[in-house]
Write an enzyme that holds these catalytic residues in place. Sequence first.
Site, PDB file in Angstrom:
ATOM      1  N   GLU A  34       0.894  -1.236  -0.116  1.00 22.47           N
ATOM      2  CA  GLU A  34      -0.004   0.036   0.136  1.00 22.47           C
ATOM      3  C   GLU A  34       0.933   1.212   0.154  1.00 22.47           C
ATOM      4  O   GLU A  34       0.501   2.128   0.727  1.00 22.47           O
ATOM      5  CB  GLU A  34      -0.804   0.095   1.227  1.00 22.47           C
ATOM      6  CG  GLU A  34      -2.391  -1.056   1.252  1.00 22.47           C
ATOM      7  CD  GLU A  34      -2.960  -0.773  -0.012  1.00 22.47           C
ATOM      8  OE1 GLU A  34      -3.403  -1.976  -0.588  1.00 22.47           O
ATOM      9  OE2 GLU A  34      -3.065   0.476  -0.627  1.00 22.47           O
TER      10      GLU A  34
HETATM   11  C1  LIG Z   1       2.887  -9.823   0.769  1.00 19.65           C
HETATM   12  C2  LIG Z   1       2.673  -8.327  -0.621  1.00 19.65           C
HETATM   13  C3  LIG Z   1       1.513  -8.128  -0.737  1.00 19.65           C
HETATM   14  C4  LIG Z   1       1.239  -7.214  -1.775  1.00 19.65           C
HETATM   15  N1  LIG Z   1      -0.137  -6.952  -2.153  1.00 19.65           N
HETATM   16  C5  LIG Z   1      -0.206  -6.389  -3.326  1.00 19.65           C
HETATM   17  C6  LIG Z   1      -1.658  -6.084  -3.622  1.00 19.65           C
HETATM   18  O1  LIG Z   1      -2.800  -6.656  -3.490  1.00 19.65           O
HETATM   19  N2  LIG Z   1      -1.838  -5.604  -5.011  1.00 19.65           N
HETATM   20  C7  LIG Z   1      -0.815  -4.862  -5.567  1.00 19.65           C
HETATM   21  O2  LIG Z   1      -1.003  -4.075  -6.626  1.00 19.65           O
HETATM   22  N3  LIG Z   1       0.549  -4.840  -4.976  1.00 19.65           N
HETATM   23  C8  LIG Z   1       0.691  -5.609  -3.952  1.00 19.65           C
HETATM   24  N4  LIG Z   1       1.796  -5.583  -3.476  1.00 19.65           N
HETATM   25  C9  LIG Z   1       3.032  -5.118  -3.986  1.00 19.65           C
HETATM   26  C10 LIG Z   1       3.339  -3.703  -3.041  1.00 19.65           C
HETATM   27  O3  LIG Z   1       2.559  -2.795  -3.142  1.00 19.65           O
HETATM   28  C11 LIG Z   1       4.751  -3.269  -3.727  1.00 19.65           C
HETATM   29  O4  LIG Z   1       5.551  -4.082  -3.433  1.00 19.65           O
HETATM   30  C12 LIG Z   1       5.316  -2.084  -3.175  1.00 19.65           C
HETATM   31  O5  LIG Z   1       4.190  -0.847  -3.636  1.00 19.65           O
HETATM   32  C13 LIG Z   1       6.630  -1.624  -3.593  1.00 19.65           C
HETATM   33  O6  LIG Z   1       6.846  -1.790  -4.862  1.00 19.65           O
HETATM   34  P1  LIG Z   1       8.118  -2.623  -5.332  1.00 19.65           P
HETATM   35  O7  LIG Z   1       8.178  -3.889  -4.582  1.00 19.65           O
HETATM   36  O8  LIG Z   1       8.104  -2.567  -6.735  1.00 19.65           O
HETATM   37  O9  LIG Z   1       9.344  -1.911  -4.618  1.00 19.65           O
HETATM   38  P2  LIG Z   1      10.128  -0.653  -5.447  1.00 19.65           P
HETATM   39  O10 LIG Z   1       9.080   0.524  -5.939  1.00 19.65           O
HETATM   40  O11 LIG Z   1      11.124  -1.118  -6.255  1.00 19.65           O
HETATM   41  O12 LIG Z   1      10.835   0.039  -4.206  1.00 19.65           O
HETATM   42  C14 LIG Z   1      12.136  -0.389  -3.729  1.00 19.65           C
HETATM   43  C15 LIG Z   1      12.527   0.629  -2.959  1.00 19.65           C
HETATM   44  O13 LIG Z   1      12.720   1.982  -3.323  1.00 19.65           O
HETATM   45  C16 LIG Z   1      11.851   2.958  -2.862  1.00 19.65           C
HETATM   46  N5  LIG Z   1      11.252   3.769  -3.688  1.00 19.65           N
HETATM   47  C17 LIG Z   1      10.758   3.534  -4.761  1.00 19.65           C
HETATM   48  N6  LIG Z   1      10.146   4.617  -5.406  1.00 19.65           N
HETATM   49  C18 LIG Z   1      10.637   5.584  -4.592  1.00 19.65           C
HETATM   50  C19 LIG Z   1      10.219   7.312  -4.536  1.00 19.65           C
HETATM   51  N7  LIG Z   1       9.652   7.666  -5.571  1.00 19.65           N
HETATM   52  N8  LIG Z   1      10.793   7.848  -3.375  1.00 19.65           N
HETATM   53  C20 LIG Z   1      11.380   7.270  -2.480  1.00 19.65           C
HETATM   54  N9  LIG Z   1      11.525   5.968  -2.449  1.00 19.65           N
HETATM   55  C21 LIG Z   1      11.287   5.282  -3.649  1.00 19.65           C
HETATM   56  C22 LIG Z   1      10.981   2.051  -1.812  1.00 19.65           C
HETATM   57  O14 LIG Z   1      10.436   2.820  -0.567  1.00 19.65           O
HETATM   58  C23 LIG Z   1      11.790   1.029  -1.437  1.00 19.65           C
HETATM   59  O15 LIG Z   1      12.465   0.965  -0.487  1.00 19.65           O
HETATM   60  C24 LIG Z   1       2.438  -6.790  -2.239  1.00 19.65           C
HETATM   61  C25 LIG Z   1       3.372  -6.772  -2.119  1.00 19.65           C
HETATM   62  C26 LIG Z   1       3.851  -7.976  -1.360  1.00 19.65           C
HETATM   63  C27 LIG Z   1       5.395  -8.170  -0.966  1.00 19.65           C
END
Ligand SMILES: Cc1cc2nc3c(=O)[nH]c(=O)nc-3n(C[C@H](O)[C@H](O)[C@H](O)COP(=O)(O)OP(=O)(O)OC[C@H]3O[C@@H](n4cnc5c(N)ncnc54)[C@H](O)[C@@H]3O)c2cc1C
Length: 592
Positions: free
Chosen positions: A436
């Site tokens: 989220e």
């Molecule tokens: C168990 C689980 C359940 C989930 N459920 C859902 C779901 O139901 N529906 C769905 O759509 N998604 C879901 N997700 C996905 C989840 O919302 C994402 O994993 C999350 O939004 C982070 O995206 P990412 O994993 O690509 O990390 P990234 O976006 O690659 O982030 C990696 C790091 O970079 C930082 N970062 C990235 N962009 C910025 C920025 N602009 N400013 C500062 N820091 C930044 C982040 O804070 C983090 O520390 C789920 C994930 C998990 C693990």
Amino acid sequence: MSDYSYPYKDAEFILNEIIGFDQMCAAGGLDEVNSELVTAIFEEANRLAVEVIAPLNWVGNELGATVDENGCIETEGFKDAYWQMVESGWCGLGFPEEFGGQGMPRVLATATDEVWQSSNLGFSLCPLLTHGAVEAILVHGSDELQQAYLPKMVSGEWTGTMCLTEPQAGSDLAALTTKAVPEDDHYRLYGQKIFITWGDHQMTDNVIHLVLARLPDAPHGVKGISLFLVPKFLLDENGEPGEANDAKCIAVEHKLGIHGSPTCTLSFGDGEGAVGYLVGKPHNGLAAMFTMMNDARQSVGLQGLSVSERSYQQAREYAKERLQGTRKDGSRYSIINFPDVRRLLMLMKSGTEAMRALAYVAAAEIDRSRFAEDPEEKTRRFARVELFTPIVKGWLTEMSQELTSHGVQVHGGSGYVEETGSAQHFRDARITTIYEGTTAIQANDLVGRKILANNGEVLADLLSDISTTVADLSADDRFADLGASLSDAVDTAEDARCWVLENALSDRFAAGSCGVNFMMLLGYVCGAWLMGESALKAAANLDAGSGDKAFLEAKLVTSRFFFEHLLPRANAHLAAVKAGSASMMALNEDQF
Ligand SMILES: Cc1cc2nc3c(=O)[nH]c(=O)nc-3n(C[C@H](O)[C@H](O)[C@H](O)COP(=O)(O)OP(=O)(O)OC[C@H]3O[C@@H](n4cnc5c(N)ncnc54)[C@H](O)[C@@H]3O)c2cc1C
């Protein structure tokens, strides 16, 4: 495994004394909703949680979900528990009666959500996601979609999902590539979504996905994203699930925690394309999804509280039983007598009470914004909801990392091994700062949309309300020192607010570098505000000889503890805010 029980004395105290629940409901025309009804609801929710849902927490952790050619299969026992929830009407508690809900205030639904989340975080994610999907359809769906899908989703007979994430598009939704091609009265979707919570299961006969995708003529970036409703099974002429849609679960993740919540990879359109229906206007999907995300963000903040409460209850019981001190006469005493174990338990108890107060006050603000008739008041209330949302999500979930870790620490080595269950709470809590929107994304939202976009006025308005509590505390000799501390805390927040306004536009890294510290600072200040209010109300009740004496006396202590041991952190966060971005951004990539 520990027993769980909802701390409803604290919940009732917050509702009645801090929020003014009865008056709020009366003002909203909900005359029949009052604190007596609330007590009955809490007792019933607690019964279902303790007897049915909480015992499945460890089972979910151990068994998790599996996948075969028919999709995902949830943990054994979950289906029966889920249907007990549905049949008792819990899923529709806060939804409009028009669609079969019970029209209860949001804050009451939030309180009962705490019960489900504490008892079994993985399980509770299923109704949580459905809740968010219902909100989005309520606000943005056409009449036709609402009539076809909402009654069964509100009742919980069908569940909902939120499909945003793709391998290359996580925090940066602008990068998503799932396609939606128009065809007759619907669209065909093609693409893959990952990490979809409760993306598939066998508990209900349909699963309704809300999917972000791009139309063929979509502009680049977030302005080209649209929202679609994609059912797992298409509805037949009677509105019942019929033919399978081209939307399949192809994998379930193995992960650190919340094993009971299936995290699915969903494939849309492997064959003829998944049939989907547009929700809201074309290219306006992100706005529609934000309805769902704001809702879900507060709910995930609540998860931070809920899992911390569960961890606290377990640590408390262990600390009373575990004998490690030996008296001169050779008799032994339990670890709860050691000051440092007290420190851990008090951080957990006082911290969770402040977190609960903030989560419930923020939820009540949603009710107040709905109930307000005066447009100016409505706008003010809604702006407060918007300000609270990233603080509730960010601060509560970050706090839960610390508090559930303390839960493990209280157990010593037994906390580190799995059998006691304390490690599960710590592992389960870990996801809450990630999904989220990560903590950084909450902080960006706070600084950008909730501070800079209104020149900090919404926060100034909140700080002015907190100053009223400063005056009330200062006017009572018993709390004058708390009044002085809260006054300093308001100055600290004001200092940070001004720094953000002055620097964010001139230094392009300022907002990003200060955001998380700023958010944490505001969390501690809001926590102190509500614990200060709690102290005043507890004292007033004790003076009047009303209420539960032991509970109220403890509340005076936990409030003071918050001021003495947690609020001082706000100043450390201010120092980090004001340090700016220079040292954070100074190294070049090779120096890491
Ligand atoms: C168990 C689980 C359940 C989930 N459920 C859902 C779901 O139901 N529906 C769905 O759509 N998604 C879901 N997700 C996905 C989840 O919302 C994402 O994993 C999350 O939004 C982070 O995206 P990412 O994993 O690509 O990390 P990234 O976006 O690659 O982030 C990696 C790091 O970079 C930082 N970062 C990235 N962009 C910025 C920025 N602009 N400013 C500062 N820091 C930044 C982040 O804070 C983090 O520390 C789920 C994930 C998990 C693990």
